[in-house]
Design a protein around this motif. Sequence first.
Motif, PDB file in Angstrom:
ATOM      1  N   GLY A  17       0.817  -1.199   0.000  1.00  0.00           N
ATOM      2  CA  GLY A  17       0.000   0.000   0.000  1.00  0.00           C
ATOM      3  C   GLY A  17       0.853   1.253   0.000  1.00  0.00           C
ATOM      4  O   GLY A  17       1.519   1.557   0.985  1.00  0.00           O
ATOM      5  N   LEU A  18       0.884   1.965  -1.100  1.00  0.00           N
ATOM      6  CA  LEU A  18       1.582   3.237  -1.205  1.00  0.00           C
ATOM      7  C   LEU A  18       0.586   4.302  -1.649  1.00  0.00           C
ATOM      8  O   LEU A  18      -0.432   3.993  -2.280  1.00  0.00           O
ATOM      9  CB  LEU A  18       2.720   3.153  -2.230  1.00  0.00           C
ATOM     10  N   VAL A  19       0.871   5.557  -1.329  1.00  0.00           N
ATOM     11  CA  VAL A  19       0.042   6.657  -1.807  1.00  0.00           C
ATOM     12  C   VAL A  19       0.464   6.996  -3.229  1.00  0.00           C
ATOM     13  O   VAL A  19       1.622   7.355  -3.473  1.00  0.00           O
ATOM     14  CB  VAL A  19       0.185   7.894  -0.904  1.00  0.00           C
ATOM     15  N   VAL A  20      -0.454   6.842  -4.167  1.00  0.00           N
ATOM     16  CA  VAL A  20      -0.184   7.220  -5.556  1.00  0.00           C
ATOM     17  C   VAL A  20      -1.255   8.201  -6.010  1.00  0.00           C
ATOM     18  O   VAL A  20      -2.440   8.023  -5.724  1.00  0.00           O
ATOM     19  CB  VAL A  20      -0.122   6.001  -6.501  1.00  0.00           C
ATOM     20  N   ILE A  21      -0.827   9.244  -6.716  1.00  0.00           N
ATOM     21  CA  ILE A  21      -1.746  10.296  -7.154  1.00  0.00           C
ATOM     22  C   ILE A  21      -1.515  10.558  -8.643  1.00  0.00           C
ATOM     23  O   ILE A  21      -0.719  11.420  -9.023  1.00  0.00           O
ATOM     24  CB  ILE A  21      -1.536  11.591  -6.350  1.00  0.00           C
ATOM     25  N   PRO A  22      -2.177   9.802  -9.515  1.00  0.00           N
ATOM     26  CA  PRO A  22      -2.038  10.072 -10.947  1.00  0.00           C
ATOM     27  C   PRO A  22      -2.766  11.356 -11.322  1.00  0.00           C
ATOM     28  O   PRO A  22      -3.858  11.646 -10.818  1.00  0.00           O
ATOM     29  CB  PRO A  22      -2.677   8.849 -11.599  1.00  0.00           C
ATOM     30  N   THR A  23      -2.180  12.093 -12.197  1.00  0.00           N
ATOM     31  CA  THR A  23      -2.725  13.412 -12.571  1.00  0.00           C
ATOM     32  C   THR A  23      -3.164  13.482 -14.022  1.00  0.00           C
ATOM     33  O   THR A  23      -3.406  14.567 -14.549  1.00  0.00           O
ATOM     34  CB  THR A  23      -1.661  14.496 -12.319  1.00  0.00           C
ATOM     35  N   ASP A  24      -3.282  12.341 -14.692  1.00  0.00           N
ATOM     36  CA  ASP A  24      -3.562  12.336 -16.132  1.00  0.00           C
ATOM     37  C   ASP A  24      -4.775  13.187 -16.496  1.00  0.00           C
ATOM     38  O   ASP A  24      -4.720  14.004 -17.422  1.00  0.00           O
ATOM     39  CB  ASP A  24      -3.779  10.896 -16.610  1.00  0.00           C
ATOM     40  N   SER A  25      -5.884  12.991 -15.796  1.00  0.00           N
ATOM     41  CA  SER A  25      -7.108  13.712 -16.135  1.00  0.00           C
ATOM     42  C   SER A  25      -7.443  14.797 -15.112  1.00  0.00           C
ATOM     43  O   SER A  25      -8.532  15.364 -15.143  1.00  0.00           O
ATOM     44  CB  SER A  25      -8.285  12.734 -16.237  1.00  0.00           C
ATOM     45  N   ALA A  26      -6.508  15.104 -14.215  1.00  0.00           N
ATOM     46  CA  ALA A  26      -6.752  16.124 -13.193  1.00  0.00           C
ATOM     47  C   ALA A  26      -6.791  17.514 -13.806  1.00  0.00           C
ATOM     48  O   ALA A  26      -6.084  17.802 -14.778  1.00  0.00           O
ATOM     49  CB  ALA A  26      -5.669  16.054 -12.117  1.00  0.00           C
ATOM     50  N   SER A  27      -7.590  18.370 -13.223  1.00  0.00           N
ATOM     51  CA  SER A  27      -7.619  19.770 -13.655  1.00  0.00           C
ATOM     52  C   SER A  27      -6.376  20.479 -13.132  1.00  0.00           C
ATOM     53  O   SER A  27      -5.652  19.954 -12.272  1.00  0.00           O
ATOM     54  CB  SER A  27      -8.869  20.463 -13.109  1.00  0.00           C
ATOM     55  N   ALA A  28      -6.146  21.675 -13.616  1.00  0.00           N
ATOM     56  CA  ALA A  28      -4.999  22.445 -13.146  1.00  0.00           C
ATOM     57  C   ALA A  28      -5.111  22.707 -11.644  1.00  0.00           C
ATOM     58  O   ALA A  28      -4.115  22.642 -10.908  1.00  0.00           O
ATOM     59  CB  ALA A  28      -4.901  23.749 -13.919  1.00  0.00           C
ATOM     60  N   ALA A  29      -6.315  23.011 -11.183  1.00  0.00           N
ATOM     61  CA  ALA A  29      -6.516  23.272  -9.755  1.00  0.00           C
ATOM     62  C   ALA A  29      -6.248  22.011  -8.935  1.00  0.00           C
ATOM     63  O   ALA A  29      -5.660  22.080  -7.845  1.00  0.00           O
ATOM     64  CB  ALA A  29      -7.933  23.780  -9.512  1.00  0.00           C
ATOM     65  N   GLN A  30      -6.683  20.864  -9.448  1.00  0.00           N
ATOM     66  CA  GLN A  30      -6.433  19.621  -8.732  1.00  0.00           C
ATOM     67  C   GLN A  30      -4.943  19.316  -8.682  1.00  0.00           C
ATOM     68  O   GLN A  30      -4.413  18.932  -7.634  1.00  0.00           O
ATOM     69  CB  GLN A  30      -7.184  18.468  -9.398  1.00  0.00           C
ATOM     70  N   ARG A  31      -4.244  19.481  -9.790  1.00  0.00           N
ATOM     71  CA  ARG A  31      -2.807  19.204  -9.804  1.00  0.00           C
ATOM     72  C   ARG A  31      -2.067  20.088  -8.793  1.00  0.00           C
ATOM     73  O   ARG A  31      -1.160  19.627  -8.094  1.00  0.00           O
ATOM     74  CB  ARG A  31      -2.241  19.396 -11.215  1.00  0.00           C
ATOM     75  N   GLU A  32      -2.456  21.361  -8.716  1.00  0.00           N
ATOM     76  CA  GLU A  32      -1.830  22.263  -7.754  1.00  0.00           C
ATOM     77  C   GLU A  32      -2.125  21.814  -6.320  1.00  0.00           C
ATOM     78  O   GLU A  32      -1.227  21.809  -5.466  1.00  0.00           O
ATOM     79  CB  GLU A  32      -2.343  23.685  -7.976  1.00  0.00           C
ATOM     80  N   LYS A  33      -3.344  21.437  -6.064  1.00  0.00           N
ATOM     81  CA  LYS A  33      -3.745  20.952  -4.735  1.00  0.00           C
ATOM     82  C   LYS A  33      -2.992  19.691  -4.368  1.00  0.00           C
ATOM     83  O   LYS A  33      -2.484  19.548  -3.245  1.00  0.00           O
ATOM     84  CB  LYS A  33      -5.254  20.700  -4.737  1.00  0.00           C
ATOM     85  N   TYR A  34      -2.899  18.732  -5.301  1.00  0.00           N
ATOM     86  CA  TYR A  34      -2.210  17.475  -5.036  1.00  0.00           C
ATOM     87  C   TYR A  34      -0.725  17.713  -4.751  1.00  0.00           C
ATOM     88  O   TYR A  34      -0.136  17.086  -3.863  1.00  0.00           O
ATOM     89  CB  TYR A  34      -2.346  16.533  -6.234  1.00  0.00           C
ATOM     90  N   GLN A  35      -0.115  18.607  -5.517  1.00  0.00           N
ATOM     91  CA  GLN A  35       1.313  18.863  -5.333  1.00  0.00           C
ATOM     92  C   GLN A  35       1.579  19.501  -3.972  1.00  0.00           C
ATOM     93  O   GLN A  35       2.578  19.179  -3.309  1.00  0.00           O
ATOM     94  CB  GLN A  35       1.840  19.752  -6.451  1.00  0.00           C
TER      95      GLN A  35
END
Length: 345
Positions: free
Chosen positions: A245-263
């Motif tokens: 179990g690792l934390v993985v956050i794919p950003t392929d279909s993420a919006s710009a706001a989501q990518r900024e939040k995830y980062q």
Amino acid sequence: MPLPSQPLRKLGFLTIGLFDPANPAAGHESTLQVIELGEQLGFNSAWLRHRHLQFGISSPIAVMAAASQRTSRISLGTAVTPMGWENPVRLAEDLATVDLLSGGRINPGVSVGEPMHFDTVKHELYPDSADQEDFSYARVERLARLIAGDPVREFSGKQGVVEEFSNRVEPHAAGLRERLWYGAASQKSAIWAGAHGFNLLTSSVIFPEEGQEPSFAAIQQAQIRAFREAAATSGARGTARVSQGLVVIPTDSASAAQREKYQRYVDERTPRTLTPQGSRRMLFAQDLIGTSDEIAEQLYAHAGFQEVDEVAFALPFSFDHEDYVQILSDIATKLGPALGWSPAN
């Protein structure tokens, strides 16, 4: 991107759920919808974190019972239930009941140890027996025996006109014992789990042995190999499965706001992964963020991932429902296939 030695066989996800203290029902409904989505996307399993006196899922067994009636195929598990809070007899009854309701899809993950912040809660949890409670592996062994159907007592049979009593936990769920998992963060616990017929849940937190270099992936690999060796030589019942179990956050279909939040989320958590933490030199795995191809490349190079053929990727804490939909969709449609996985029918 290197080719895997074998395709990823099972793909799952782990969630702590959403929880607003002022409206907890909405968060539980979100969790159930996420599990339903997971089944629709072909995930093999959905796992629930267990939280007591926190803003999270305090009763994953109840949530699994509800999820079992809204799904038909996906496996449902806990990762993990801290046994220090549980009575093994009552827990065995609840797990067996939900397993039967689900058609044999429950995968209970457990761990041992004194409850977190025990001094603040022992007066309510164990008001008369706090000093006598056994929080060792024996508590989990007892749960396993009871789930397997070992006798609880000698007394059984009919009493009176209609009362009939059993000498084992009822209902009995055949096969549930082989689906018990142990959440191990140390090599000692991994070896114990293998020797006692449990499957192994490895997570994003581990404790190195004395003298081991602080390399998370290498230490996790050593723990998995030690588990498998112990399982192979013990003769204990069980299938010796291992899930990472690792934390993985794919950003392929993420919006710009989501990518900024995830980062931002990853950046806030990264410093704790750079050096061992505390007296036991606890190590945290780095969160993996990026496109699915980028994450797959990192996983193929991860010594722990190289040892497994099933995973339960952890969803980040405190994201919104729409974020979890995007992340799960990208994992199922992009990252999973990049790892050789095929959705379940």
